[in-house]
Write an enzyme that holds these catalytic residues in place. Structure first.
Site, PDB file in Angstrom:
ATOM      1  N   ASP A 273     -12.245  -6.721  -0.814  1.00  0.00           N
ATOM      2  CA  ASP A 273     -10.479  -6.832  -0.801  1.00  0.00           C
ATOM      3  C   ASP A 273     -10.304  -8.607  -0.344  1.00  0.00           C
ATOM      4  OD1 ASP A 273     -10.850  -5.645   1.998  1.00  0.00           O
ATOM      5  OD2 ASP A 273      -9.538  -4.562   1.402  1.00  0.00           O
TER       6      ASP A 273
ATOM      7  N   ASN B 187      -4.304   5.433   7.568  1.00  0.00           N
ATOM      8  CA  ASN B 187      -3.490   6.260   6.150  1.00  0.00           C
ATOM      9  C   ASN B 187      -4.386   7.385   5.468  1.00  0.00           C
ATOM     10  OD1 ASN B 187      -3.997   4.045   4.718  1.00  0.00           O
ATOM     11  ND2 ASN B 187      -1.741   3.166   4.104  1.00  0.00           N
TER      12      ASN B 187
ATOM     13  N   HIS C   9      -6.450   5.012   3.474  1.00  0.00           N
ATOM     14  CA  HIS C   9      -6.760   3.951   2.623  1.00  0.00           C
ATOM     15  C   HIS C   9      -8.052   3.190   2.068  1.00  0.00           C
ATOM     16  CE1 HIS C   9      -5.644   0.178   5.012  1.00  0.00           C
ATOM     17  NE2 HIS C   9      -6.719   0.076   5.263  1.00  0.00           N
TER      18      HIS C   9
ATOM     19  N   GLU D 142      -4.479   2.435  -0.868  1.00  0.00           N
ATOM     20  CA  GLU D 142      -3.409   2.634  -0.329  1.00  0.00           C
ATOM     21  C   GLU D 142      -2.479   4.767  -0.696  1.00  0.00           C
ATOM     22  OE1 GLU D 142      -2.330   1.471   2.760  1.00  0.00           O
ATOM     23  OE2 GLU D 142      -1.891  -0.076   2.368  1.00  0.00           O
TER      24      GLU D 142
HETATM   25  C1  F6R Z   1     -11.083  -4.042   4.891  1.00  0.00           C
HETATM   26  C2  F6R Z   1     -10.482  -2.689   4.010  1.00  0.00           C
HETATM   27  C3  F6R Z   1      -9.956  -1.767   4.891  1.00  0.00           C
HETATM   28  C4  F6R Z   1      -9.998  -1.849   6.160  1.00  0.00           C
HETATM   29  C5  F6R Z   1      -9.062  -1.206   6.820  1.00  0.00           C
HETATM   30  C6  F6R Z   1      -9.664  -0.360   8.645  1.00  0.00           C
HETATM   31  O1  F6R Z   1     -12.016  -4.971   3.625  1.00  0.00           O
HETATM   32  O2  F6R Z   1     -10.632  -2.717   2.865  1.00  0.00           O
HETATM   33  O3  F6R Z   1      -9.510  -0.254   4.279  1.00  0.00           O
HETATM   34  O4  F6R Z   1     -11.548  -1.075   5.891  1.00  0.00           O
HETATM   35  O5  F6R Z   1      -8.035  -0.691   6.873  1.00  0.00           O
HETATM   36  O6  F6R Z   1      -9.519  -1.974   8.965  1.00  0.00           O
HETATM   37  P1  F6R Z   1      -9.926  -2.068  10.721  1.00  0.00           P
HETATM   38  O7  F6R Z   1     -11.624  -1.921  10.411  1.00  0.00           O
HETATM   39  O8  F6R Z   1      -9.364  -3.276  11.164  1.00  0.00           O
HETATM   40  O9  F6R Z   1      -9.196  -0.908  11.208  1.00  0.00           O
END
Ligand code: F6R
Length: 243
Positions: free
Chosen positions: A67, A136, A138, A143
């Site tokens: 992403d 959450n 995702h 989301e």
């Molecule tokens: C990042 C991504 C997100 C993160 C998730 C956890 O490329 O796709 O799904 O893996 O938000 O983020 P952290 O590791 O910062 O807790």
């Protein structure tokens, strides 16, 4: 779904890096799907060490990131383009032309999503996808919602994600509200998936995932229960709500 519980962040990171290494050694032109955020930083550090000290070769590796925020300059340290250079690409021998990240600054975002999925297919599909998980539930920036996107898409970030990611920015107002993310279909087509999680704030989502009782778009990671080859690597804190 295989679940590996490690004592702490460091051993979780090394476990994941060890699997990535094995897969690269099996197939030198592997196509990796990569994540950003705080979770994979330790794994990237270990892969850099393996490259520098043990000659792990990335010269044939191809990578696709999950992403990117929309409307953020790529020289902004919060962009995922910047993150990948800083945390991995500048320290290993991967070829720049073999690294792909969704283009959140494209004039035609929909077209750039379409091209991204096509390119993944042209490169033979993702062999090994690395995922983190949002508090959450995702994955990528898919989301919780009534419906999830199949392919790479433009999405609105959830309020909780904006709050969680504000820690990287000067203020919550600077956090982009939109992103491009691989869709659930794009992720599910990966041949092998590793999902990593550490820390207490992931415990609830991890507990729901590994209970394995319900598949719901309200907790997008549960879609992974349908995939034949997923390894979840967690530290003790993320596992603390257990089964
Ligand atoms: C990042 C991504 C997100 C993160 C998730 C956890 O490329 O796709 O799904 O893996 O938000 O983020 P952290 O590791 O910062 O807790």
């Amino acid at each position: 779904m295989k679940i590996i519980v490690k004592k702490d962040y460091d051993s979780m990171s090394k476990e994941a890096a060890g699997i990535v290494r094995k897969e690269i050694e099996k197939k030198k032109d592997i196509v990796l799907g990569l994540a950003t955020g705080s979770t994979p930083i330790g794994m990237y550090k270990e892969l850099i060490r393996m490259h520098k000290e043990e000659g792990l070769d990335f010269s044939h590796v191809v990578s696709f990131n999950l992403d990117e925020y929309i409307g953020i300059d790529y020289d902004n340290p919060n962009s995922y383009h910047y993150y990948m250079k800083e945390n991995l690409f500048d320290h290993i021998n991967i070829l720049k032309e073999n690294t792909f990240i969704p283009d959140g600054n494209s004039d035609d975002l929909e077209e750039s999503c379409r091209i991204y999925d096509k390119l993944i297919e042209e490169k033979g599909g993702i062999d090994l996808q690395i995922l983190g998980i949002g508090a959450n539930g995702h994955i990528g920036f898919n989301e919780p919602a009534e419906e999830l996107n199949y392919g790479t898409s433009v999405v609105d970030l959830d309020d909780r994600t904006i709050k969680d990611n504000a820690r990287f920015f000067n203020s919550i107002d600077e956090v982009p509200k939109k992103a491009i993310t691989m869709g659930i279909g794009t992720i599910m087509k990966a041949k092998k998936i590793i999902l990593m999680a550490n820390g207490k704030n992931k415990a609830e989502a991890i507990s729901k995932l590994i209970k394995g009782k319900k598949i719901t778009t309200k907790l997008p990671a549960t879609l992974l229960l349908l995939h034949p080859d997923v390894t979840v690597i967690v530290d003790e804190e993320a596992y603390s709500l257990g089964k």
